[in-house]
Each structure stands twice: as C-alpha cells, then as structure tokens.
Write an enzyme that holds these catalytic residues in place. Structure first.
Site, PDB file in Angstrom:
ATOM      1  N   ARG A   1       0.817  -1.223   0.000  1.00  0.00           N
ATOM      2  CA  ARG A   1       0.000   0.000   0.000  1.00  0.00           C
ATOM      3  C   ARG A   1       0.850   1.272   0.000  1.00  0.00           C
ATOM      4  NH1 ARG A   1      -2.196  -3.590  -1.298  1.00  0.00           N
ATOM      5  NH2 ARG A   1      -4.119  -4.581  -0.576  1.00  0.00           N
TER       6      ARG A   1
ATOM      7  N   GLU B   1      -5.353   2.980   6.713  1.00  0.00           N
ATOM      8  CA  GLU B   1      -5.067   2.968   5.282  1.00  0.00           C
ATOM      9  C   GLU B   1      -5.739   4.164   4.615  1.00  0.00           C
ATOM     10  OE1 GLU B   1      -6.219   0.037   1.602  1.00  0.00           O
ATOM     11  OE2 GLU B   1      -5.310  -0.895   3.341  1.00  0.00           O
TER      12      GLU B   1
ATOM     13  N   SER C   1     -11.031  -0.907   3.015  1.00  0.00           N
ATOM     14  CA  SER C   1     -10.367  -1.320   4.258  1.00  0.00           C
ATOM     15  C   SER C   1      -9.881  -0.082   4.999  1.00  0.00           C
ATOM     16  CB  SER C   1      -9.183  -2.238   3.952  1.00  0.00           C
ATOM     17  OG  SER C   1      -9.623  -3.425   3.336  1.00  0.00           O
TER      18      SER C   1
END
Length: 299
Positions: free
Chosen positions: A173, A293, A223
């Site tokens: 990520r 995130e 998420s």
C-alpha cells in the site's frame, strides 16, 4: 493576483472550475465539506500549464481521483482540488497504457475485450489507475507491482518524470509518490494473453467474493486499516468485540470489521473518533498498533 484573474487563466486553457463544491459528492465515504475551487482535469497533458498558474498565484493544491480511499474534513479543502478524470488509454499488443483517471473496473473490462489477463484482481476495487499506482493497490494475491512496467508523473513545479517499475518503490500500500508529492499522469502495464471467458470468470469470482464478504451496500473507504504484520486488522477488531461499534453514523461494519461504514449522515469527525477508539482498544487488548489505510485531507 486576484482570484478572478487566475480563474480566468485556468478557464482559458480549457479547464472547468466549480466553487464551494461539496466533497461528499466525490468520495466513496460520501463525507466532506466544500472545496474552495474544484477543477476537472480531463487532459493530464495540460497539467504543467495548470500547475504553473496555480503556483504563480500561491493557490494550495489537493489532488484526488475516485475518492475511494479518502476521508475529507467536514470543513472542506482550502485552495484548488484537482479532480483527475483523464481516462484515455492505448492497447499495444500485450501492453496497456492508461491515463490516471481511468477507473479500474473500466480498465479490467477493456483488458478482457482485448484478451489480456493478470489484472483481474483489480476488478471491483473502486478506484482509478492513478490511485492504484499511488497505493500499489492489490487484492486476492495480485497487486499493481506485478503488472506495471513504467509510470509518468508531473512534479508540483510542472516537470514531467518517467520511471520504470523498479524505480517506483512499490510496497504494501505504498509507492514513491507517497513521499514525493508528484501527480501521476499515466501508467503502462504488461499483461499476458488468455481467452475472454477465462478472464471474465476470474473477474466475476473476485467480484462475488467482495459482494459476499464486504459491506458494499454502505458508503465506505474500503479497508480502514492496513494489514499489520502477522495479523489481519478485521480479525483483531472483531476479537475486541467492536463489530457494530459506532460513533454517530460511523460504524464498524457488522459484516466485516475491517470496514468503517457511513450509515447515512456520518461526519468526518465521527469517523476520526471511531478510528481512534478502535486503535486504542486493539492496542490495549492485543498489543498491536493499527495504522489507518484511509488518507485524511482537508482543513
């Protein structure tokens, strides 16, 4: 220079501007106050000119794509929001070049039509090519790092830079763009050939898994937390008894604890308070520090 003058300059080079644009309209969370100025960038080739005008007038710049991983302040965003929506693309044999505003679901459909495989994991990820490269988006064992060949970006000063895949610092990520603040213009991917029915079957399988396990019926930013080493964020949150825990209309999804959802009228403040409460509880009970995130932007 007054606002009227830089606005006129921006419009003269072909860009549309809206003022006091509610950012809740442009994020999958459906949360966010107004942007002072909202500029649709449907031609990334003119970004250097646009950046030059904004920089010369000291206008703060925020860049967004599909808004699928963003939490925008209730007080909105100062300056200009550049909404990257340039969705042009080129298919050349087994390589595919897309401008950063192309939606991932559309990219997957185009690749299927051209019998190109290995990007099926991206079908159902609610983002754009630019956002996917920025985050090194991935799912079900696949990620952008596995298929990307090169990427073109522009610095905030308007300089165009091209990098090969191994120069992008792609990790879980993350990418070089999280550090350098450049704006992704386009990316080139290398795919493999497969028949369309096989590609479609994989895409449908991934989409069905999402529908079964994720709370797609509610606005969210996907998420909420990154996967901590050796754990799954959703499992940790569920083990702490936090499924259904809410602050205002922000709730830890009862369907998948890794998602914070907007039940209708959640504010940015609600979501931030909920995230902090979840982090604190998981750290206290499990000894694991969760890292969001979701990216926060705005005042």
């Amino acid at each position: 220079m007054k606002q009227e003058q830089w606005v006129a300059e921006v419009q003269n080079i072909g860009f549309q501007i809206a003022f006091d644009e509610p950012m809740a309209r442009h994020t999958t969370f459906r949360i966010g106050g107004p942007a002072d100025a909202f500029i649709k960038v449907n031609n990334c080739d003119r970004l250097p000119e646009l950046l030059n005008i904004l920089n010369n007038n000291s206008v703060p710049i925020t860049v967004i794509g599909a808004g699928s991983n963003l939490l925008i302040s209730d007080s909105g965003i100062e300056g200009a929001v550049l909404y990257i929506c340039d969705d042009r693309f080129i298919v050349n044999g087994n390589t595919f070049t897309a401008y950063s505003g192309l939606k991932l679901y559309k990219m997957c459909q185009i690749l299927k039509q051209n019998s190109l495989s290995n990007a099926e994991f991206a079908f159902g990820i609610p983002g754009t090519v630019g956002g996917a490269v920025y985050m090194n988006a991935g799912a079900y064992g696949g990620e952008i790092a596995q298929i990307i060949v090169s990427c073109k970006s522009v610095t905030r000063e308007g300089k165009i830079i091209e990098r090969t895949a191994n120069q992008l610092e792609l990790g879980y990520r993350t990418s070089i763009f999280k550090q350098n603040d450049e704006i992704i213009v386009s990316a080139t991917f290398r795919l493999t050939n497969d028949n369309q029915s096989e590609i479609e079957a994989k895409m449908n399988d991934f989409l069905e898994r999402r529908r079964t396990k994720q709370p797609l019926e509610f606005p969210s930013a996907g998420s909420t937390f990154k996967r901590p080493a050796g754990y799954y964020a959703g499992a940790l949150i569920e083990e702490c008894g936090l499924k259904g825990f809410s602050v205002g209309d922000a709730e830890v999804s009862k369907k998948h604890a890794g998602f914070v959802i907007n039940k209708g009228n959640a504010s940015c403040s609600d979501v931030l308070k909920l995230i902090e409460s979840v982090k604190e509880k998981v750290l206290t009970e499990k000894g694991v520090l969760l890292e969001p995130e979701v990216i926060f932007k705005g005042r």
